[in-house]
Design an enzyme around this catalytic site. Structure first.
Site, mmCIF file in Angstrom:
data_model
loop_
_atom_site.group_PDB
_atom_site.id
_atom_site.type_symbol
_atom_site.label_atom_id
_atom_site.label_comp_id
_atom_site.label_asym_id
_atom_site.label_seq_id
_atom_site.Cartn_x
_atom_site.Cartn_y
_atom_site.Cartn_z
ATOM 1 N N CYS A 117 120.614 -7.240 61.362
ATOM 2 C CA CYS A 117 119.668 -8.370 61.333
ATOM 3 C C CYS A 117 119.684 -9.118 60.002
ATOM 4 O O CYS A 117 119.148 -10.220 59.906
ATOM 5 C CB CYS A 117 118.260 -7.882 61.637
ATOM 6 S SG CYS A 117 118.126 -7.145 63.276
ATOM 7 N N HIS A 144 113.539 -13.529 59.116
ATOM 8 C CA HIS A 144 114.101 -12.892 60.303
ATOM 9 C C HIS A 144 112.947 -12.597 61.256
ATOM 10 O O HIS A 144 111.907 -12.077 60.849
ATOM 11 C CB HIS A 144 114.820 -11.604 59.898
ATOM 12 C CG HIS A 144 115.185 -10.759 61.074
ATOM 13 N ND1 HIS A 144 115.818 -11.270 62.173
ATOM 14 C CD2 HIS A 144 114.980 -9.434 61.335
ATOM 15 C CE1 HIS A 144 115.993 -10.301 63.061
ATOM 16 N NE2 HIS A 144 115.490 -9.182 62.573
ATOM 17 N N ASN A 158 113.714 -11.039 68.867
ATOM 18 C CA ASN A 158 114.591 -10.693 67.742
ATOM 19 C C ASN A 158 116.041 -10.907 68.165
ATOM 20 O O ASN A 158 116.554 -10.176 69.006
ATOM 21 C CB ASN A 158 114.338 -9.227 67.365
ATOM 22 C CG ASN A 158 115.199 -8.762 66.206
ATOM 23 O OD1 ASN A 158 116.118 -9.463 65.768
ATOM 24 N ND2 ASN A 158 114.907 -7.568 65.705
HETATM 25 O O1 UT7 Z 1 115.162 -6.454 63.145
HETATM 26 C C1 UT7 Z 1 115.055 -5.174 62.611
HETATM 27 C C2 UT7 Z 1 114.860 -4.199 63.707
HETATM 28 N N1 UT7 Z 1 113.585 -4.086 64.326
HETATM 29 C C3 UT7 Z 1 112.384 -4.051 63.729
HETATM 30 O O2 UT7 Z 1 112.226 -4.342 62.610
HETATM 31 C C4 UT7 Z 1 111.201 -3.595 64.530
HETATM 32 C C5 UT7 Z 1 110.266 -2.764 63.696
HETATM 33 N N2 UT7 Z 1 109.227 -2.056 64.442
HETATM 34 C C6 UT7 Z 1 108.341 -2.681 65.249
HETATM 35 O O3 UT7 Z 1 108.367 -3.896 65.396
HETATM 36 C C7 UT7 Z 1 107.244 -1.847 65.907
HETATM 37 O O4 UT7 Z 1 107.272 -0.545 65.368
HETATM 38 C C8 UT7 Z 1 107.381 -1.777 67.448
HETATM 39 C C9 UT7 Z 1 107.043 -3.131 68.045
HETATM 40 C C10 UT7 Z 1 108.794 -1.373 67.834
HETATM 41 C C11 UT7 Z 1 106.387 -0.765 68.036
HETATM 42 O O5 UT7 Z 1 105.070 -1.083 67.657
HETATM 43 P P1 UT7 Z 1 104.094 0.057 67.098
HETATM 44 O O6 UT7 Z 1 102.799 -0.571 66.868
HETATM 45 O O7 UT7 Z 1 104.792 0.682 65.915
HETATM 46 O O8 UT7 Z 1 103.981 1.036 68.335
HETATM 47 P P2 UT7 Z 1 104.379 2.587 68.415
HETATM 48 O O9 UT7 Z 1 105.844 2.772 68.367
HETATM 49 O O10 UT7 Z 1 103.535 3.328 67.440
HETATM 50 O O11 UT7 Z 1 103.873 2.943 69.866
HETATM 51 C C12 UT7 Z 1 102.483 2.959 70.194
HETATM 52 C C13 UT7 Z 1 102.323 3.312 71.640
HETATM 53 C C14 UT7 Z 1 103.099 4.574 72.064
HETATM 54 O O12 UT7 Z 1 102.314 5.260 73.016
HETATM 55 P P3 UT7 Z 1 101.472 6.564 72.600
HETATM 56 O O13 UT7 Z 1 102.482 7.536 72.077
HETATM 57 O O14 UT7 Z 1 100.525 6.089 71.549
HETATM 58 O O15 UT7 Z 1 100.832 6.970 73.890
HETATM 59 C C15 UT7 Z 1 104.330 4.040 72.732
HETATM 60 O O16 UT7 Z 1 104.855 4.915 73.672
HETATM 61 O O17 UT7 Z 1 102.847 2.263 72.453
HETATM 62 C C16 UT7 Z 1 103.782 2.811 73.388
HETATM 63 N N3 UT7 Z 1 104.790 1.789 73.672
HETATM 64 C C17 UT7 Z 1 104.617 0.827 74.592
HETATM 65 N N4 UT7 Z 1 103.605 0.570 75.435
HETATM 66 C C18 UT7 Z 1 103.730 -0.492 76.259
HETATM 67 C C19 UT7 Z 1 105.989 1.622 73.064
HETATM 68 N N5 UT7 Z 1 106.619 0.552 73.604
HETATM 69 C C20 UT7 Z 1 105.783 0.050 74.543
HETATM 70 C C21 UT7 Z 1 105.860 -1.036 75.430
HETATM 71 N N6 UT7 Z 1 104.816 -1.273 76.258
HETATM 72 N N7 UT7 Z 1 106.935 -1.870 75.459
#
Ligand code: UT7
Length: 371
Positions: free
Chosen positions: A112, A251, A281
């Protein structure tokens, strides 16, 4: 350094087929509300063509905007982490398409951060006198490597391309500062093994060998700190302060990441270009697509100080500080377009769903959701 490199042309390619949050609700256990809340994304594009097809549309627009012919170029750089083949490079495939017969060509892969690394490479070559007029393209077909059964990654990414023409500029214009960095140790947080030589040489592709390993929360934290520090370094190198910045073009990884970075920097959120809601992204393509939208929307004034900043796999990061020139209107337009697509988004994602399905206990019959 002999000359600064300024942006004199810009263009983008947005493939026509949309993948909305409502579509994703039919593929995985997610919701429009969750995706918008956690990422700021409403829809993304899924390409029916290859990376070089998208690159060509963006490149022809950028050349027209700069008033140049392909034969005027002496350098073509393509930043991508999703090349359609390994060799020839995407840059050489594009050079042939354009008929840019006087240009050298090579690809940059910094995930990225590829756009910022590509800008650094092209601008430094212009500054050193090793290149004159350069075409820089960021182009990605990320959907090819994503598992559309995995809700934690499949909502995040999109396809597209953006391009600029860089030319030697007056002393006070162009790229004023560059900051690049990497931390290979932290690179384990985002691993895409597909397309590499690791593993055995068999005709059969195994989904487990191609799986995208992604630690979202760890990446989030590294991204916020990494981009803030990188912007401060690039501003320092350019002799500027955060209040001198007219527009940040970050980005587009996650709206929450961008909001956190600009808050820490004390930059007015009104000075930040965001188009993640419609593009998601797109890795190395995200900054040039956002820059193109910013110019089109009249958000780039003559002489504006623009900061581009990115973070990505590797892990890598980087920022550039650029002073835009006097001209904010394109000199010409290109009518060149992608061929139309007669497939639905679910048909375009069928290959991913069939390939990764067995990892989730699914069969080919489950690949396309019922009407
Ligand atoms: O370009 C460089 C590469 N990418 C990035 O920089 C992305 C960086 N990271 C992020 O943008 C965020 O960490 C994410 C958007 C990927 C995730 O957001 P988060 O607030 O960190 O969520 P999380 O991973 O802590 O997940 C929270 C909950 C989990 O459920 P439990 O364990 O709390 O029950 C996940 O399983 O949300 C769940 N979850 C979803 N729920 C609905 C994860 N993906 C989804 C989804 N829909 N698509």
């Amino acid at each position: 350094m002999t000359a600064r490199a300024a942006i004199t042309g810009w263009g983008k390619c947005t493939p026509p087929v949309k993948l909305t949050n409502a579509d994703l609700e039919r593929l995985v256990d997610t919701s429009d509300e969750w995706i918008i809340d956690r990422t700021g994304i409403r829809e993304r594009r899924v390409s029916h063509v290859e990376v070089v097809d998208m690159a060509e549309v963006a490149a022809r627009q950028a050349l027209a905007a700069a008033g140049l012919a392909p034969t005027d170029l002496d350098l073509v750089v393509v930043s991508t982490m999703s090349p359609e083949i390994v060799c020839p490079s995407s840059a050489c495939l594009l050079q042939e398409r354009l008929g840019a017969v006087n240009a050298a060509g090579f690809d940059v892969n910094a995930a990225c951060s590829g756009w910022v690394y590509g800008t650094a490479a092209a601008a430094s070559m212009i500054a050193a006198g090793a290149a004159g007029r350069a075409l820089l393209v960021g182009a990605e077909k990320l959907h090819w490597m994503i598992d559309y059964w995995d809700r934690s990654t499949c909502v995040l990414f999109g396809d597209g391309a953006g391009a600029v023409v860089l030319e030697p500029a007056a002393d006070d214009e162009g790229v004023l500062g560059i900051d690049l960095g990497a931390d290979g140790k932290a690179g384990r947080t985002m691993v895409i093994p597909t397309m590499g030589t690791r593993g055995s040489l068999t005709a059969e592709r195994n989904p487990y060998d191609h799986y995208f390993h992604f630690e979202g929360q760890a990446v989030f934290k590294i991204a916020v700190k990494g981009m803030e520090a990188s912007v401060l370094r690039v501003l320092d190198r350019a002799g500027l302060a955060p209040e001198d910045v007219d527009l940040v073009v970050p980005h587009q990884a996650n709206k929450r990441i961008v909001d956190a970075v600009v808050k820490r920097l004390g930059i007015d959120p009104g000075r930040v270009m965001i188009n993640i809601d419609t593009h998601a992204n797109t890795a190395a393509a995200s900054i040039p697509m956002a820059l193109n939208d910013a110019v089109d929307q009249g958000r780039v004034a003559p002489g504006a100080v623009i900061v581009q900043t990115a973070f990505g796999g590797g892990v890598t990061w980087g920022s550039t500080a650029i002073r835009w020139g006097e001209r904010t209107e394109p000199l010409g337009h290109s009518d060149f377009e992608l061929p139309p697509c007669d497939k639905s988004v679910f048909e375009l994602l069928r290959a991913s769903r069939e390939f990764f399905g067995p990892m989730h206990g699914k069969t080919n019959a489950d690949a396309v959701p019922p009407e």
